[in-house]
Write a protein that holds these residues in place. Structure first.
Motif, PDB file in Angstrom:
ATOM      1  N   TRP A  95      -0.071  32.576   5.034  1.00 21.61           N
ATOM      2  CA  TRP A  95       0.594  31.420   4.419  1.00 21.61           C
ATOM      3  C   TRP A  95       1.473  30.752   5.472  1.00 21.61           C
ATOM      4  CZ3 TRP A  95       5.909  32.052   1.875  1.00 21.61           C
ATOM      5  CH2 TRP A  95       6.379  30.817   1.396  1.00 21.61           C
ATOM      6  N   ARG A  96       1.313  29.435   5.628  1.00 22.67           N
ATOM      7  CA  ARG A  96       2.116  28.655   6.553  1.00 22.67           C
ATOM      8  C   ARG A  96       2.996  27.694   5.754  1.00 22.67           C
ATOM      9  NH1 ARG A  96       0.344  28.079  11.708  1.00 22.67           N
ATOM     10  NH2 ARG A  96      -1.837  28.222  10.960  1.00 22.67           N
ATOM     11  N   PHE A  97       4.274  27.624   6.106  1.00 17.85           N
ATOM     12  CA  PHE A  97       5.204  26.754   5.372  1.00 17.85           C
ATOM     13  C   PHE A  97       6.023  25.940   6.372  1.00 17.85           C
ATOM     14  CE2 PHE A  97       6.701  31.072   5.807  1.00 17.85           C
ATOM     15  CZ  PHE A  97       7.966  30.971   6.353  1.00 17.85           C
ATOM     16  N   HIS A  98       6.024  24.627   6.191  1.00 19.47           N
ATOM     17  CA  HIS A  98       6.748  23.709   7.072  1.00 19.47           C
ATOM     18  C   HIS A  98       8.144  23.455   6.499  1.00 19.47           C
ATOM     19  CE1 HIS A  98       3.335  22.433   9.697  1.00 19.47           C
ATOM     20  NE2 HIS A  98       2.661  22.961   8.692  1.00 19.47           N
TER      21      HIS A  98
ATOM     22  N   ALA B 128       0.837  -1.198   0.000  1.00 22.04           N
ATOM     23  CA  ALA B 128       0.000   0.000   0.000  1.00 22.04           C
ATOM     24  C   ALA B 128       0.872   1.248   0.000  1.00 22.04           C
ATOM     25  CB  ALA B 128      -0.906  -0.001   1.229  1.00 22.04           C
ATOM     26  N   PRO B 129       0.492   2.282  -0.768  1.00 22.06           N
ATOM     27  CA  PRO B 129       1.295   3.510  -0.786  1.00 22.06           C
ATOM     28  C   PRO B 129       1.282   4.200   0.575  1.00 22.06           C
ATOM     29  CG  PRO B 129      -0.801   3.845  -1.917  1.00 22.06           C
ATOM     30  CD  PRO B 129      -0.691   2.379  -1.622  1.00 22.06           C
ATOM     31  N   THR B 130       2.388   4.800   0.918  1.00 20.81           N
ATOM     32  CA  THR B 130       2.494   5.513   2.191  1.00 20.81           C
ATOM     33  C   THR B 130       1.640   6.771   2.161  1.00 20.81           C
ATOM     34  OG1 THR B 130       4.753   4.687   2.449  1.00 20.81           O
ATOM     35  CG2 THR B 130       4.100   6.571   3.816  1.00 20.81           C
ATOM     36  N   ALA B 131       0.791   6.965   3.191  1.00 18.82           N
ATOM     37  CA  ALA B 131      -0.072   8.143   3.244  1.00 18.82           C
ATOM     38  C   ALA B 131       0.752   9.402   3.460  1.00 18.82           C
ATOM     39  CB  ALA B 131      -1.089   7.984   4.367  1.00 18.82           C
ATOM     40  N   GLU B 132       0.388  10.482   2.741  1.00 22.30           N
ATOM     41  CA  GLU B 132       1.107  11.748   2.897  1.00 22.30           C
ATOM     42  C   GLU B 132       0.698  12.414   4.211  1.00 22.30           C
ATOM     43  OE1 GLU B 132       2.249  13.697  -1.267  1.00 22.30           O
ATOM     44  OE2 GLU B 132       0.088  13.649  -0.916  1.00 22.30           O
ATOM     45  N   LEU B 133       1.654  12.969   4.909  1.00 20.53           N
ATOM     46  CA  LEU B 133       1.404  13.672   6.163  1.00 20.53           C
ATOM     47  C   LEU B 133       1.441  15.168   5.908  1.00 20.53           C
ATOM     48  CD1 LEU B 133       3.559  11.554   8.641  1.00 20.53           C
ATOM     49  CD2 LEU B 133       1.070  11.567   8.411  1.00 20.53           C
ATOM     50  N   TYR B 134       0.341  15.818   6.197  1.00 28.22           N
ATOM     51  CA  TYR B 134       0.239  17.265   5.995  1.00 28.22           C
ATOM     52  C   TYR B 134       0.435  17.982   7.334  1.00 28.22           C
ATOM     53  CZ  TYR B 134      -1.809  16.203   1.439  1.00 28.22           C
ATOM     54  OH  TYR B 134      -2.025  15.738   0.163  1.00 28.22           O
ATOM     55  N   GLY B 135       1.294  18.991   7.310  1.00 23.24           N
ATOM     56  CA  GLY B 135       1.401  19.889   8.459  1.00 23.24           C
ATOM     57  C   GLY B 135       2.036  19.297   9.687  1.00 23.24           C
ATOM     58  N   THR B 136       3.253  18.777   9.581  1.00 26.48           N
ATOM     59  CA  THR B 136       3.955  18.243  10.741  1.00 26.48           C
ATOM     60  C   THR B 136       5.292  18.969  10.915  1.00 26.48           C
ATOM     61  OG1 THR B 136       5.040  16.527   9.423  1.00 26.48           O
ATOM     62  CG2 THR B 136       2.934  15.961  10.435  1.00 26.48           C
ATOM     63  N   GLY B 137       5.799  18.949  12.142  1.00 23.23           N
ATOM     64  CA  GLY B 137       7.124  19.484  12.421  1.00 23.23           C
ATOM     65  C   GLY B 137       7.185  21.009  12.476  1.00 23.23           C
ATOM     66  N   TRP B 138       8.374  21.534  12.241  1.00 19.75           N
ATOM     67  CA  TRP B 138       8.621  22.975  12.323  1.00 19.75           C
ATOM     68  C   TRP B 138       7.911  23.735  11.206  1.00 19.75           C
ATOM     69  CZ3 TRP B 138      10.741  25.302  16.378  1.00 19.75           C
ATOM     70  CH2 TRP B 138      11.567  24.560  17.231  1.00 19.75           C
ATOM     71  N   TYR B 139       7.471  24.957  11.514  1.00 25.26           N
ATOM     72  CA  TYR B 139       6.858  25.799  10.487  1.00 25.26           C
ATOM     73  C   TYR B 139       7.099  27.277  10.781  1.00 25.26           C
ATOM     74  CZ  TYR B 139       2.989  26.633  13.798  1.00 25.26           C
ATOM     75  OH  TYR B 139       2.243  26.977  14.896  1.00 25.26           O
ATOM     76  N   GLY B 140       6.969  28.058   9.742  1.00 26.05           N
ATOM     77  CA  GLY B 140       6.916  29.507   9.837  1.00 26.05           C
ATOM     78  C   GLY B 140       5.651  29.976   9.151  1.00 26.05           C
TER      79      GLY B 140
END
Length: 233
Positions: free
Chosen positions: A229-232, A29-41
């Motif tokens: 705008w949020r960018f990880h 099965a394809p690995t699910a994409e994780l949105y919005g994790t870790g550090w961000y500005g």
């Protein structure tokens, strides 16, 4: 002999294919994409759409003159940056962020002045410029690309204001003040890809004033609505 043992599995698979009994193992099965994790500005901007400056107030000096002030609640602008971190990858995630923004608006009041029995009406306004420095704790609800959140923050602010005069009554200005601030937050992100999102956010921002009288309750409740705008990383 070794060649015969190596050929046996191939021959068995070929026989199953010929008999119609063989089916290849399923693909992983394809690995699910994780949105919005870790550090961000983030970059944010919006409008200071309302501030509660209290009710009508009346002042009286030693000569019996009276001044009645009806505060106006004008709009303004805010804009700044965020730096934060989202913990975990589950459906409910905790985030901690530093929220630093400029917050400015024009304040004022309509006045009724009575001096020696003569009544005059006037209006005055002055600019207030402030900077807020907040630490926010957020609860994020991750459901793929759409991620609503709520939170609460504490910190401080620094503000400067001009003076205002209403006849014989003068209110000092051109001064600065720093004090405690807190805010309640609600918003939502829509992720364009796992690292970038557009968000909308509402803040109820409270500037306290332990040494300056802003309204009857010595607080200044403001309603801020904006986005960004949020960018990880």
């Amino acid at each position: 002999m070794k060649k015969i043992f190596l050929l046996l599995p191939t021959l068995m698979i070929a026989a199953q294919v010929y008999a119609g009994e063989y089916s290849p193992p399923p693909a992983p099965a394809p690995t699910a994409e994780l949105y919005g994790t870790g550090w961000y500005g983030a970059i944010e901007a919006g409008g200071n759409i309302f501030q509660d400056r209290g009710d009508v107030r009346t002042f009286t000096n030693g000569f019996g003159d009276t001044l009645t002030l009806d505060p106006t609640n004008d709009t303004g602008f805010f804009g700044g940056i965020k730096i934060g971190y989202v913990f975990g990858t589950g459906s409910v995630r905790f985030a901690l962020e530093e929220d630093m923004f400029y917050n400015g608006w024009q304040s004022g009041a309509d006045s009724t002045l009575t001096v020696n029995g003569v009544t005059t009406f006037n209006s005055a306004s002055w600019d207030i410029n402030s900077g807020a420095f907040m630490t926010n704790g957020l609860i994020r609800f991750a459901s793929g690309k759409f991620q609503p959140y709520i939170g609460f923050g504490i910190g401080c602010y620094y503000a400067e204001t001009a003076s205002a005069n209403f006849g014989p009554f003068a209110f000092s200005g051109g001064s600065s003040h720093a004090d405690f601030a807190w805010q309640a937050i609600a918003g939502a992100d829509f992720y364009l890809n796992p690292k970038n999102s557009l968000f909308i956010e509402y803040k109820f921002l409270e500037y306290t004033a332990s040494q300056a009288d802003i309204g009857d309750s010595r607080v200044l409740g403001q309603h801020l609505l904006g986005g960004g705008w949020r960018f990880h990383f």
